[in-house]
Design an enzyme around this catalytic site. Structure first.
Site, PDB file in Angstrom:
ATOM      1  N   ARG A 158      79.309  -4.055  36.047  1.00 20.69           N
ATOM      2  CA  ARG A 158      77.981  -4.896  35.523  1.00 20.69           C
ATOM      3  C   ARG A 158      78.174  -6.202  35.646  1.00 20.69           C
ATOM      4  NH1 ARG A 158      78.775  -2.646  29.226  1.00 20.69           N
ATOM      5  NH2 ARG A 158      81.164  -2.926  29.544  1.00 20.69           N
ATOM      6  N   ASN A 173      73.424  -8.489  28.420  1.00 18.53           N
ATOM      7  CA  ASN A 173      74.583  -8.183  27.493  1.00 18.53           C
ATOM      8  C   ASN A 173      75.902  -8.818  28.037  1.00 18.53           C
ATOM      9  OD1 ASN A 173      75.428  -5.764  25.743  1.00 18.53           O
ATOM     10  ND2 ASN A 173      76.867  -5.512  27.413  1.00 18.53           N
ATOM     11  N   GLU A 174      76.350  -9.489  26.978  1.00 16.39           N
ATOM     12  CA  GLU A 174      77.587 -10.376  26.842  1.00 16.39           C
ATOM     13  C   GLU A 174      77.772 -11.023  28.270  1.00 16.39           C
ATOM     14  OE1 GLU A 174      80.816  -7.429  26.500  1.00 16.39           O
ATOM     15  OE2 GLU A 174      80.455  -7.703  24.195  1.00 16.39           O
ATOM     16  N   GLU A 222      77.984  -5.535  17.849  1.00 15.21           N
ATOM     17  CA  GLU A 222      78.722  -4.201  18.315  1.00 15.21           C
ATOM     18  C   GLU A 222      79.986  -4.239  17.669  1.00 15.21           C
ATOM     19  OE1 GLU A 222      79.609  -3.897  22.573  1.00 15.21           O
ATOM     20  OE2 GLU A 222      77.520  -4.563  23.206  1.00 15.21           O
ATOM     21  N   TRP A 265      89.182   0.556  26.578  1.00 13.66           N
ATOM     22  CA  TRP A 265      89.484  -0.519  27.637  1.00 13.66           C
ATOM     23  C   TRP A 265      90.728  -1.038  27.453  1.00 13.66           C
ATOM     24  CZ3 TRP A 265      89.709  -5.038  24.706  1.00 13.66           C
ATOM     25  CH2 TRP A 265      88.646  -4.985  23.458  1.00 13.66           C
ATOM     26  N   GLU A 316      83.184   4.505  30.465  1.00 11.68           N
ATOM     27  CA  GLU A 316      83.436   4.543  28.913  1.00 11.68           C
ATOM     28  C   GLU A 316      83.466   5.864  28.461  1.00 11.68           C
ATOM     29  OE1 GLU A 316      82.669   0.156  27.953  1.00 11.68           O
ATOM     30  OE2 GLU A 316      80.985   1.343  27.779  1.00 11.68           O
ATOM     31  N   HIS A 351      85.528   6.271  24.750  1.00  9.36           N
ATOM     32  CA  HIS A 351      85.121   5.156  23.753  1.00  9.36           C
ATOM     33  C   HIS A 351      84.458   5.981  22.560  1.00  9.36           C
ATOM     34  CE1 HIS A 351      83.802   1.473  21.905  1.00  9.36           C
ATOM     35  NE2 HIS A 351      84.381   0.888  22.872  1.00  9.36           N
TER      36      HIS A 351
HETATM   37  C1  GAL Z   1      81.250  -4.282  24.804  1.00  6.54           C
HETATM   38  C2  GAL Z   1      79.827  -4.049  25.691  1.00  6.54           C
HETATM   39  C3  GAL Z   1      79.387  -2.554  25.600  1.00  6.54           C
HETATM   40  C4  GAL Z   1      80.833  -1.612  25.792  1.00  6.54           C
HETATM   41  C5  GAL Z   1      81.905  -2.212  24.725  1.00  6.54           C
HETATM   42  C6  GAL Z   1      83.101  -1.202  24.515  1.00  6.54           C
HETATM   43  O1  GAL Z   1      81.932  -5.511  25.357  1.00  6.54           O
HETATM   44  O2  GAL Z   1      78.880  -4.974  25.404  1.00  6.54           O
HETATM   45  O3  GAL Z   1      78.654  -2.281  26.448  1.00  6.54           O
HETATM   46  O4  GAL Z   1      81.207  -2.037  27.048  1.00  6.54           O
HETATM   47  O5  GAL Z   1      82.273  -3.529  25.104  1.00  6.54           O
HETATM   48  O6  GAL Z   1      83.837  -1.763  23.735  1.00  6.54           O
END
Ligand code: GAL
Length: 670
Positions: A117, A155-156, A314, A322, A362, A365
């Site tokens: 992304r 996003n980020e 978040e 990750w 993910e 997660h």
């Molecule tokens: C963030 C991201 C999310 C997801 C998350 C997983 O950095 O904005 O979309 O990937 O990490 O920890």
């Protein structure tokens, strides 16, 4: 459910609670189940559509809104508000195929391949055109729905496209440099380009720092600044489109503020956010993850105007996916982490993500609804947290009082310190700042981790750790703080270079030499495993210096070795009771703790059992004191008022069970 536009300064009426919601990964029968579980858990806000561009605009200009219409309606019927995301973090395959030139190139000119992304160059006019078209279409279609209460831009930003080295970026970088320096002469002087005969004769000869060989650090630093500005410009372009349709709705984007220098300069971005929002994830390998939570909260609070509430956009309910080994959270950690963010000023707690994915990058997660489903300890904790947040609703809008300790943190200083060849290339800027924070955090001091241009008045102690790059204005204001009676602690590797990354001559730390009454003639970095001991028993690793005292008292000297008898820590007294302490050595955590204790007024060190973190928020009428027990034993603390999670009266003593949180509400005196 009726929705009032008047409430839209903050997206929800109570504390916000929810997650990123990705219904596109699921069949529609799951959507109905989601909404039922969300209501049961007390969810009142979800971030929707973050990665949905390719599902909405299925081909160039061909929009399929049906599925999104349906889920927007479903959430509205259930009374769940929407933080609607512009989907620009995930450019669709057709766009990347038609315009491969929008992909960002790394320093080796390797493209960011489709499949992840943020695969776009922030300076690309082609990408910008497509991005703003989908943003506009989204705003027109949903912006006036009552339960769409906030915009979540992309996003980020920067996570994946933080530094693009392509030709389009190079041209934009040159324009940025022309605006900054005006003439090549000024640029050559600022960058010291006579070194290796690099003097530029034409702006066209300047290229981004491509390749891996040793670069001019001044060029690298300006490229970092440019890259942050380019991404901010993208944010602002999206924001302007959204505001043109819905001027009343707050717009934000999710930061990634932690203890590392940021990919972009968030404190400079923050004033452009209607609500400052953060994503925070702890590291499995971190021995004190709760301090990392505190550190990010202490940075976030200092980024908002007058410590206004911010939003935790978040974090994770349990393991992320990750890291090399993804630790599941221990019992109670989900609730402790979440309420610690609230104690640090967040008026909302959201997670990535609502339901754990079956497929995709993910899939392992954690989420609010785990793979195990509703009948799980994790989901029960999620429901408990929802109940707690409802009980904590009166906390909304309250603010932390001005902290006692200010710790200066600067992305530019971090970038300058961590790039290019340095005397010890194993030192990490964020780690050094966090070590200082850890010492004051263990003393339960209120802390703000602030950008250098902040107003320093009101702090008792101002810490300047490894502020490698220090401009003249910051140096003058730090000195003024000490002259006015404050205590300043300057750590090693501060004030070494000016804003152009050029060394300040005459002895390190050039920017603070006079204030400290001491200076360093030569850095003496230590080898791996090497340690030092001081004559007061303190010890440390990694860094020592050959220090000369001009006008200061020596607090501690080296106890042996080639620096034996030489000063390591000095203190200079100033008028009005101020002092300036120089910590020229890499103290270990016990020594830093002892030093921190010597810097604060003992009357301000709260007498609470070890492992209990105390956080305070207040408004004009009430004070909310959070007690977070990170320890394995029940703690007894002094408190008076009403406990908000158990609704018990507290008459002087409060028991905080091991691993739990208690919040006491009392009248604000005076
Ligand atoms: C963030 C991201 C999310 C997801 C998350 C997983 O950095 O904005 O979309 O990937 O990490 O920890």
């Amino acid at each position: 459910m009726t929705w009032s536009h008047a409430d839209k300064a903050w997206p929800t009426r109570g504390l916000s609670y929810g997650a990123d919601y990705n219904p596109e990964q699921w069949d529609k029968d799951v959507w109905r189940e989601d909404v039922r579980l969300m209501s049961q858990a007390g969810v009142n806000l979800v971030s929707l559509g973050i990665f949905s561009w390719g599902l909405v605009e299925v081909a160039d200009g061909e929009f399929h809104w049906d599925w999104l219409d349906e889920i927007v309606d479903l959430l509205g019927e259930a009374g769940i508000a929407i933080d609607l995301a512009t989907p620009t973090a995930a450019p669709p395959g057709w766009l990347l195929a038609a315009h491969p030139g929008i992909r960002p190139l790394d320093h080796d000119m390797q493209p960011h391949w489709p499949g992840a992304r943020l695969g776009w160059c922030p300076s690309s006019p082609v990408f910008r055109t497509y991005a703003l078209r989908i943003v506009r279409a989204l705003a027109d279609r949903y912006g006036h729905r009552d339960h769409v209460v906030m915009w979540h831009v992309s996003n980020e930003l920067g996570g994946g496209n933080g530094r693009c080295h392509c030709d389009t970026s190079a041209a934009a970088f040159r324009d940025w440099l022309r605006r900054k320096y005006g003439t090549l002469d000024a640029l050559n002087k600022a960058w010291g380009t006579a070194f290796w005969g690099h003097t530029y004769r034409d702006f066209a000869h300047i290229i981004p720092p491509r390749g891996n060989d040793m670069k001019n650090p001044s060029l690298v630093l300006d490229f970092d600044r440019f890259s942050s500005d380019e991404l901010l410009a993208h944010y602002l372009a999206e924001r302007d489109v959204l505001k043109s349709v819905t001027p009343e709705l707050p717009v934000t984007t999710n930061f990634m503020v932690g203890a590392e220098p940021d990919v972009v300069d968030y404190p400079r971005w923050a004033p452009h956010m209607d609500i400052v929002a953060n994503d925070h994830y702890t590291r499995s390998s971190d021995p004190v993850p709760e301090q990392d939570v505190a550190f990010s909260g202490d940075r976030m609070r200092a980024m908002t105007t007058q410590r206004r509430p911010w939003l935790l956009m978040e974090h994770s309910t349990s393991a992320v996916s990750w890291q090399p080994r993804n630790r599941a959270k221990t019992p109670g950690e989900l609730i402790r982490n979440s309420l610690s963010h609230v104690g640090h000023g967040a008026d909302g707690v959201l997670f990535f993500q609502w339901r754990a994915s079956r497929a995709g990058a993910e899939q392992f997660h954690s989420a609010m609804v785990p793979h195990a489903g509703e009948d799980s300890e994790l989901y029960r904790d999620v429901c408990t947290l929802g109940r707690y947040l409802r009980r904590l609703a009166p906390v909304m809008g309250s603010r932390a009082p001005r902290a006692r300790i200010g710790i200066v943190f600067d992305d530019e200083a971090g970038w300058a310190m961590s790039k290019g060849v340095k005397p010890n290339n194993h030192l990490a800027y964020g780690r050094i700042v966090r070590d200082w924070h850890h010492a004051f955090w263990r003393l339960n001091q209120s802390i703000e981790v602030l950008p250098p241009w902040s107003d320093y008045t009101g702090y008792e102690v101002l810490v300047v750790p490894a502020l490698f790059l220090t401009d003249d204005d910051t140096a003058a204001r730090v000195s003024a703080f000490a002259e006015a009676g404050g205590t300043v602690a300057v750590g090693f590797l501060s004030g070494v270079v000016d804003e152009h990354d050029q060394v300040r001559l005459g002895g390190y730390p050039g920017a603070f030499r006079e204030l400290l009454g001491a200076s360093c003639e030569e850095f003496r970095p230590l080898q791996e495993g090497e340690t030092f001991t001081l004559d007061n028993g303190w010890s440390g690793t990694e860094w020592t210096e050959l220090v000369r005292v001009h006008d200061a008292e020596v607090i501690a000297r080296y106890a042996g070795g080639h620096l034996g008898g030489r000063p390591a820590i000095t203190s200079r007294s100033l008028g009005a009771g101020g002092r300036a302490v120089y910590v020229s050595a890499g103290l270990d955590s016990d020594a830093l703790l002892a030093l921190a204790r010597s810097l604060v007024d003992p009357a301000g060190v709260a007498d609470v059992p070890r492992g209990v973190e105390v956080l305070v928020r207040r408004n004009e009428e009430e004070t909310f004191t959070f007690f977070i027990n990170h320890a394995d034993d029940t703690a007894v603390v002094a408190a008076l008022g009403r406990e908000m999670l158990t609704d018990e009266a507290v008459g002087g003593e409060l028991r905080v069970p091991a691993g739990e949180v208690r919040v006491v509400r009392s009248g604000t005196a005076g």
